[in-house]
Design a protein around this motif. Structure first.
Motif, PDB file in Angstrom:
ATOM      1  N   LEU A 166       0.832  -1.195   0.000  1.00 53.23           N
ATOM      2  CA  LEU A 166       0.000   0.000   0.000  1.00 53.23           C
ATOM      3  C   LEU A 166       0.866   1.245   0.000  1.00 53.23           C
ATOM      4  CD1 LEU A 166      -0.120   1.592   3.006  1.00 53.23           C
ATOM      5  CD2 LEU A 166      -1.335  -0.482   3.629  1.00 53.23           C
ATOM      6  N   ARG A 167       0.256   2.347  -0.368  1.00 51.87           N
ATOM      7  CA  ARG A 167       0.879   3.658  -0.231  1.00 51.87           C
ATOM      8  C   ARG A 167      -0.215   4.680   0.009  1.00 51.87           C
ATOM      9  NH1 ARG A 167       3.188   4.194  -6.469  1.00 51.87           N
ATOM     10  NH2 ARG A 167       1.199   4.702  -7.494  1.00 51.87           N
ATOM     11  N   PRO A 180       4.342  20.759  -0.872  1.00 55.16           N
ATOM     12  CA  PRO A 180       4.193  22.161  -1.288  1.00 55.16           C
ATOM     13  C   PRO A 180       2.723  22.580  -1.399  1.00 55.16           C
ATOM     14  CG  PRO A 180       5.777  21.018  -2.686  1.00 55.16           C
ATOM     15  CD  PRO A 180       5.079  19.967  -1.865  1.00 55.16           C
ATOM     16  N   VAL A 181       2.515  23.876  -1.391  1.00 58.23           N
ATOM     17  CA  VAL A 181       1.167  24.421  -1.552  1.00 58.23           C
ATOM     18  C   VAL A 181       0.577  23.927  -2.871  1.00 58.23           C
ATOM     19  CG1 VAL A 181      -0.159  26.529  -1.920  1.00 58.23           C
ATOM     20  CG2 VAL A 181       1.629  26.470  -0.169  1.00 58.23           C
ATOM     21  N   GLY A 182      -0.644  23.406  -2.802  1.00 65.13           N
ATOM     22  CA  GLY A 182      -1.349  22.950  -3.993  1.00 65.13           C
ATOM     23  C   GLY A 182      -0.979  21.567  -4.477  1.00 65.13           C
ATOM     24  N   ALA A 183      -0.036  20.919  -3.802  1.00 65.42           N
ATOM     25  CA  ALA A 183       0.479  19.631  -4.279  1.00 65.42           C
ATOM     26  C   ALA A 183       0.003  18.479  -3.413  1.00 65.42           C
ATOM     27  CB  ALA A 183       2.007  19.673  -4.311  1.00 65.42           C
ATOM     28  N   GLN A 184       0.412  17.278  -3.809  1.00 71.51           N
ATOM     29  CA  GLN A 184       0.224  16.098  -2.988  1.00 71.51           C
ATOM     30  C   GLN A 184       1.517  15.295  -3.000  1.00 71.51           C
ATOM     31  OE1 GLN A 184      -2.340  12.879  -4.313  1.00 71.51           O
ATOM     32  NE2 GLN A 184      -2.140  13.513  -6.446  1.00 71.51           N
ATOM     33  N   MET A 185       1.703  14.474  -1.995  1.00 72.07           N
ATOM     34  CA  MET A 185       2.842  13.584  -1.927  1.00 72.07           C
ATOM     35  C   MET A 185       2.353  12.163  -1.704  1.00 72.07           C
ATOM     36  SD  MET A 185       5.819  14.988  -2.383  1.00 72.07           S
ATOM     37  CE  MET A 185       6.645  16.582  -2.371  1.00 72.07           C
ATOM     38  N   VAL A 186       2.981  11.216  -2.405  1.00 67.53           N
ATOM     39  CA  VAL A 186       2.634   9.810  -2.296  1.00 67.53           C
ATOM     40  C   VAL A 186       3.758   9.109  -1.551  1.00 67.53           C
ATOM     41  CG1 VAL A 186       1.992   7.729  -3.561  1.00 67.53           C
ATOM     42  CG2 VAL A 186       1.449   9.980  -4.515  1.00 67.53           C
ATOM     43  N   SER A 187       3.406   8.330  -0.550  1.00 67.49           N
ATOM     44  CA  SER A 187       4.434   7.636   0.233  1.00 67.49           C
ATOM     45  C   SER A 187       5.085   6.523  -0.581  1.00 67.49           C
ATOM     46  CB  SER A 187       3.821   7.049   1.511  1.00 67.49           C
ATOM     47  OG  SER A 187       3.048   5.894   1.213  1.00 67.49           O
ATOM     48  N   ASP A 188       6.233   6.071  -0.092  1.00 68.63           N
ATOM     49  CA  ASP A 188       6.856   4.886  -0.666  1.00 68.63           C
ATOM     50  C   ASP A 188       5.954   3.671  -0.394  1.00 68.63           C
ATOM     51  OD1 ASP A 188       9.082   6.458  -1.297  1.00 68.63           O
ATOM     52  OD2 ASP A 188      10.091   5.961   0.594  1.00 68.63           O
ATOM     53  N   PRO A 189       6.073   2.618  -1.209  1.00 70.15           N
ATOM     54  CA  PRO A 189       5.283   1.413  -0.945  1.00 70.15           C
ATOM     55  C   PRO A 189       5.645   0.783   0.398  1.00 70.15           C
ATOM     56  CG  PRO A 189       6.162   1.386  -3.175  1.00 70.15           C
ATOM     57  CD  PRO A 189       6.841   2.515  -2.463  1.00 70.15           C
TER      58      PRO A 189
END
Length: 414
Positions: A75-76, A127-136
């Protein structure tokens, strides 16, 4: 290749071959859970003392539970700062299984906590307006199971503009200090909102996804807190074993044409539907707030009907370009609600929109109107399904919506 088939809520139709994105013999990333990001209204900000005069969640651990729809071996997690007024520094985060497998609990099962990393690092700045996806994370996840996501923000976020999903219908927990891996959050404060999390993906084989674009009737107003009995939840229960992810991208007060609570559906289609991994079908059940907030004049109602139908056509065009099959759901009654007007103009608009939906506007339609209306008073919801405001449904009403979705619409092979 995709042969489109028109199916109503009642059943028989020609067979269909639906080959969607993310379907195949090898594991692929697919969303198992989503929550539409939106700007948090002042009254939905984290409770005191976790909201200050110019920042939120300073030195705060936040534990939230969500419910998967399909399982996978990895999962991430996606963290969103789509509406944040400043960068979002996440100091640490983890996933775990909740105690007793329950929704909305502050405790996790001992030994199940797994740290989340971002490019191998424990912390990340979104950052503002962004998203981050974690490592698996190598953590097998079951379908229709509750999962816990815990985050710690040492610095907090230096703004009161916070990304959240207020209509979680699920309790989250906040406590000061770093308690990411603690089994119990002693003295934690509850709040029935989700913050910062917008999606969980899993690796799975041969899974297809239904994305539902909607408003409070899909977001689950009138459903049971921590009960997971919105109509998409109950549809998932009907589909168990079919390897279909049911992805709820709805928000209370949302409209198709104009911003309200959250950006309008046309503007969020790319982020909330077309960018969703594993999406195969789109079901649109939205428009009542557009009709209900337009003036009760003939000109205004004629305009909103024309604009809604035009917007639906745009959604179909854009979704087809990504090889999604698009279904429409008829709008449910609101007779006796504040949206209802003495002259019945808004009811006429609802009927006009429903005629268009039934008339071939989408690849197929689901007749939610027929599923919950009172046969003796078709302008009104049946009493057994009414929360009392003559618009929103109780869990029995949401069960009726779930039952109205034909299984054939969500079958990849005949």
């Amino acid at each position: 290749m995709r042969r489109r088939t028109v199916l109503a809520s009642g059943g028989a139709a020609a067979s269909a071959v639906l080959l969607g994105k993310g379907i195949g013999s090898r594991p692929r990333w697919t969303h198992t859970w989503t929550a539409m990001p939106q700007l948090t209204e002042p009254h939905n900000l984290p409770p005191a003392p976790f909201t200050g005069t110019d920042s939120v969640l300073v030195n705060t651990t936040m534990r939230q539970t969500l419910r998967t729809t399909v399982g996978g071996r990895q999962l991430r997690v996606r963290f969103s700062n789509a509406f944040g007024g400043a960068d979002l520094p996440i100091t640490a985060a983890a996933v775990a299984l909740p105690a007793g497998g329950a929704a909305g609990v502050a405790e996790i099962r001992p030994g199940t906590s797994r740290p989340l990393t971002f490019g191998g690092h424990r912390s990340v700045v979104v950052p503002v307006g962004a998203q981050m996806v974690s490592d698996p994370v190598d953590m097998p996840v079951a379908g229709a199971a509750n999962l816990t996501v815990t985050t710690f923000l040492a610095e907090g976020q230096a703004t009161l503009e916070l990304t959240s999903h207020p209509g979680s219908r699920t309790t989250s927990w906040l406590v000061h200090g770093d308690a990411v891996h603690e089994t119990t959050l002693a003295g934690a404060t509850p709040t029935d909102h989700w913050y910062l999390i917008s999606g969980v993906e899993v690796t799975a084989v041969n899974v297809a996804g239904l994305v539902v674009l909607g408003d409070s009737l899909t977001d689950g107003r009138g459903s049971t807190a921590n009960g997971n009995d919105r109509w998409p939840d109950q549809l998932l229960a009907r589909l168990r074993g079919n390897d279909v992810a049911v992805l709820n991208q709805a928000a209370g007060g949302n409209r198709v044409l104009r911003d309200g609570l959250g950006p309008n559906a046309l503007s969020r289609l790319d982020r909330d539907v077309l960018a969703v991994t594993g999406a195969t079908w789109l079901l649109v059940f939205e428009g009542v707030n557009d009709i209900g907030t337009a003036e009760a004049t003939e000109a205004a109602q004629q305009r909103v009907v024309a604009d809604l139908i035009g917007a639906y056509r745009q959604m179909v065009l854009r979704a087809h370009a990504q090889d999604l099959t698009v279904y429409g759901a008829t709008l449910t009654p609101f007779g006796g609600n504040i949206y209802d007007d003495a002259g019945g103009l808004r009811e006429q608009s609802r009927q006009a929109v429903n005629r268009a939906i039934r008339g071939g506007l989408f690849d197929a339609y689901v007749d939610f109107d027929a599923a919950v209306r009172d046969p003796a008073q078709p302008r009104r919801i049946a009493d057994a399904y009414n929360t009392g405001d003559n618009l929103h449904l109780n869990p029995a009403g949401y069960a009726a919506l779930a039952a109205a979705v034909p299984r054939r619409l969500l079958t990849r092979n005949p």
